[in-house]
Design an enzyme around this catalytic site. Structure first.
Site, mmCIF file in Angstrom:
data_model
loop_
_atom_site.group_PDB
_atom_site.id
_atom_site.type_symbol
_atom_site.label_atom_id
_atom_site.label_comp_id
_atom_site.label_asym_id
_atom_site.label_seq_id
_atom_site.Cartn_x
_atom_site.Cartn_y
_atom_site.Cartn_z
ATOM 1 N N GLN A 196 98.161 30.716 121.243
ATOM 2 C CA GLN A 196 96.990 30.825 120.215
ATOM 3 C C GLN A 196 96.171 31.800 121.354
ATOM 4 O O GLN A 196 95.628 31.415 122.033
ATOM 5 C CB GLN A 196 96.390 29.509 120.026
ATOM 6 C CG GLN A 196 97.069 28.728 119.135
ATOM 7 C CD GLN A 196 97.298 28.744 117.919
ATOM 8 O OE1 GLN A 196 96.197 28.882 117.049
ATOM 9 N NE2 GLN A 196 98.377 29.213 117.356
ATOM 10 N N GLY A 237 89.223 24.278 112.422
ATOM 11 C CA GLY A 237 90.747 24.656 112.721
ATOM 12 C C GLY A 237 90.400 26.066 112.877
ATOM 13 O O GLY A 237 89.436 26.754 112.999
ATOM 14 N N HIS A 238 91.603 26.586 113.548
ATOM 15 C CA HIS A 238 91.708 28.033 114.233
ATOM 16 C C HIS A 238 91.458 29.029 113.087
ATOM 17 O O HIS A 238 91.643 29.055 111.769
ATOM 18 C CB HIS A 238 93.243 28.433 114.644
ATOM 19 C CG HIS A 238 94.274 28.152 113.751
ATOM 20 N ND1 HIS A 238 95.365 28.266 114.505
ATOM 21 C CD2 HIS A 238 94.596 27.884 112.825
ATOM 22 C CE1 HIS A 238 96.509 28.171 113.472
ATOM 23 N NE2 HIS A 238 95.915 27.963 112.464
ATOM 24 N N ASN A 239 90.541 30.160 113.495
ATOM 25 C CA ASN A 239 90.348 31.201 112.523
ATOM 26 C C ASN A 239 89.203 30.923 111.295
ATOM 27 O O ASN A 239 89.264 31.536 110.592
ATOM 28 C CB ASN A 239 91.600 32.015 112.138
ATOM 29 C CG ASN A 239 92.246 32.681 113.161
ATOM 30 O OD1 ASN A 239 93.301 31.867 113.356
ATOM 31 N ND2 ASN A 239 91.755 33.502 113.767
#
Lengths: 336, 336, 336
Positions: A196, A237-239
């Site tokens: 990541q 969460g990511h992004n």
């Protein structure tokens, strides 16, 4: 802090009906306030306490004025009036600057002399901590992190490598910013972790509740814009990208790559599926499930309200026949 | 790290259409990649960015080849190709071994000389920490814990007494492994706590997300098999058994004594009732409620999707009449 | 600890059928117990293991007596019998008192000489820690906090300023007590934080699970009465009041100003809206949504159970027509 009613009325923009010299030393609820305390009425559930309140003054709407037995501060938004008054009466603690002897600071970290670094804190290489920042006991600041001016990390907050946090933020205990997103690819039945490599950017005036987690981006950054307020135990969460001045209540689960607009209000325990977009000015009621993008501002919901368990058993079973019931209904209609 | 396209193609098993000597220094999204970066196309939502990408190369399926204006790496699973490429380009940090002066280590703990123990760490009596393990700032390792080779506990992770963790694990900040399960018995209207005498066994190659909690067993152990991947803020109750290579998204609640099979995928914010079994290869969509065992592999769901609040009010109220509606419908049908 | 069957039977109030001198050294499940271990049968799911058990004795109801091949302890509530036996056999660890050299203690904190303060702990000004309390590694105790006699904070627990915790409590890792509630007021499109001037009061014999968060009150205190048991990852909003001997399973979200009665049992992953009241002796099944007050004791539920995804798609879409279906149904009925 002690203030006069006159000063409070002037500062919060209220019309005073009462003695401007009356001294106020604190805030109380309508039900339990004492002399020297100010109260407010904004939620109708508590209106019945107005007529017997022992507060020295009450912030209220014009319509409630005549029911109030004590000094009144008439304000078009009594809850906002209360918020402003509370900020006047409880201005917050100022911490003396300095680095605690039991903190572990990388030699090349840059810490402003007006910042406070508490005991058992770790600050990684090349981290930058701005003026008047407060890094409380047990916080872990990774390498290359930036913490803006006046931002407070209360205790046991973890900020992972490279994360950027703006000014005047408030991060409650147990918050984790910038842990790896949940990026895995299936390789013949086993999971391969995906590095990541993005980070997290957090704007100014952001508050993050206890034990909330905000993951770093898979490739680009997760972004939380200015003025966002997030309650406890929220998962981002990511992004994910959260627009300015959006408020998110506790226990909300936001999957990866979601884009939430500005000024949204997300009710507690809601869940938002990955890779969708929620436009500006959307309000979600509590426990709402959002599987698809929401393109129109407005209020949305999906929760089923509690019922007695005997009814629930029958109705929940019937849910599995709902489509079929509609088909049967149409069949009857068509026969006419 | 810098690699050539030729090397990447060979290592990830892709067919290269382009200059094998082209140097790649990083990964970017189709939309924002720059020269020197490689990108990929796996989610159709992002297909429109392909034709204008400035990446130096794109990993994609054969069918998308002709739309790609730059060098191509044709791979049958571009997402897996991306994952492998990311592991090549971002091989991870190697930490120098050693025990920080501000760590507190029990005299009889056994720590391999190649392991790293950070500041403010506690390691209890008879704990064993294997080669190349990484125990980051603020972690608490209880007595008799075993941490396998190469396993990384990033920061503020708590591993309670007697827990066994395998090799190559990755535990994000705020994870708690081996806290007491929720075992209480009612004794005349009061709750009597039941000592939780089991422990937790975690296999190799397990990743656990930030602030996730995995309780110790009441009598026997809670078990997480090899290759399981768990996202943030998941709750795993006592005596749960999770089969190898199962992936669990964020905010899932798993009650006690649940048995989940191998290779399952559990969608975010799902809830699984106690004492039930989910067989191998089950996929749960997000926010699914599972009150009973699932005996057949396949996809399952139960979430109600968001609707505008006016519709929701009417439909949610009608839900309480669903069974009765079915009865009425049958009555009409029977009259025919 | 080793005990005789006779002693166990007497102490837990069971009728013994077997050798009172038989020595018991531990507890095992019916399926896996060995000689020297005692087991129990309370959940019918495990009844089939009774006839082949190798336990030295089994706690069971009279009705199961004849199926048991080994010594029996007949008890009207075998689960309670097991709980009492476990407390006899596993009496818990006694920690030596003392303050660790790596703890940071405010000069005016008052710590009883019989209390234990672990490494990397912070204790704020004027905090009071009573006899035999245990403050484990990495805990942060704010100023003016009171921790009652025998209460244990296992590790990395944060207790914010002014919180009062009673006696014999047990707080698992990552718990946060007394972080700010989610109090914000909208001021022309931006959020104004409201100082949270209340605190948290927690009674005696309260257990709080890992990573659970309990917010401080906005004006008055959040209150958790005696004997309340809360599982992991529960969120308790500001000014919530939880009555004595209520048990709350994991991942429950409780919004602000909720009042929950005594002896309730709240199923996992339930959500309770703000400013409502749940009376005494209410049981919520798992994943129940509670938008309105519950005034009658009893069992309530609202979760939709999982179904195969094809059925779900059709039924979930039909949910949006549920009210309309009822209208159509009534129309047909009225035509008769």
């Amino acid at each position: 802090m002690t203030l006069t009613l006159g000063d409070i009325a002037k500062t919060i923009g209220a019309e005073l009906e009462g003695d401007p010299g009356c001294e106020i030393r604190g805030i109380g609820t309508l039900e339990n306030a004492q002399t020297g305390q100010i109260s407010f009425l904004s939620n109708r559930r508590y209106a019945s306490f107005l007529k017997s309140t022992r507060a020295s003054a009450v912030i209220l709407q014009r319509a409630d004025r005549d029911l109030c037995p004590v000094a009144r501060l008439v304000h078009e938004d009594p809850y906002l009036g209360y918020a402003r008054t509370a900020n006047l009466l409880y201005p917050g603690v100022v911490t003396a600057p300095g680095i605690h002897a039991l903190a572990d600071i990388a030699p090349d970290a840059v810490i402003h002399p007006s910042a406070y670094i508490g005991p058992h804190v770790t600050v990684g290489g090349n981290a930058r901590i701005a003026e008047h920042a407060y890094i409380g006991s047990g916080c872990v600041i990774g390498p290359n992190v930036t913490i803006g001016a006046g931002t407070r990390l209360t205790a046991n907050v973890v900020v992972c490598a490279g994360v950027k946090i703006g000014a005047r933020g408030l991060f409650h205990p147990g918050v984790v910013i910038g842990a790896d997103g949940f990026g895995i690819a299936n390789a013949g039945g086993q999971w391969l972790k995906i590095p990541q490599i993005g980070s997290v950017e957090i704007g100014d005036d952001v508050e993050i509740g206890a034990n909330t987690t905000i993951d770093r981006g898979a490739i680009e950054n997760t972004v939380i814009e200015d003025g966002v307020k997030i309650d406890n135990q929220v998962q981002v969460g990511h992004n994910v990208h959260i627009g300015a001045h959006t408020a998110i209540a506790g226990c909300v689960a936001i999957a990866g790559s979601v884009r939430i607009g500005k000024r949204c209000m997300i009710g507690g325990a809601s869940g938002i599926s990955g890779h969708i977009e929620i436009t500006d000015d959307v309000v979600l009621m509590g426990m709402t499930g959002v599987p698809n993008s929401i393109k129109e501002p407005g209020m949305y919901a999906s929760a089923i309200p509690a019922m007695d368990v005997a009814s629930w058993r029958k109705n929940a079973v019937s849910f599995k026949r709902l489509y079929e019931m509609n088909v049967r209904l149409r069949k009857i209609e068509n026969k006419k």
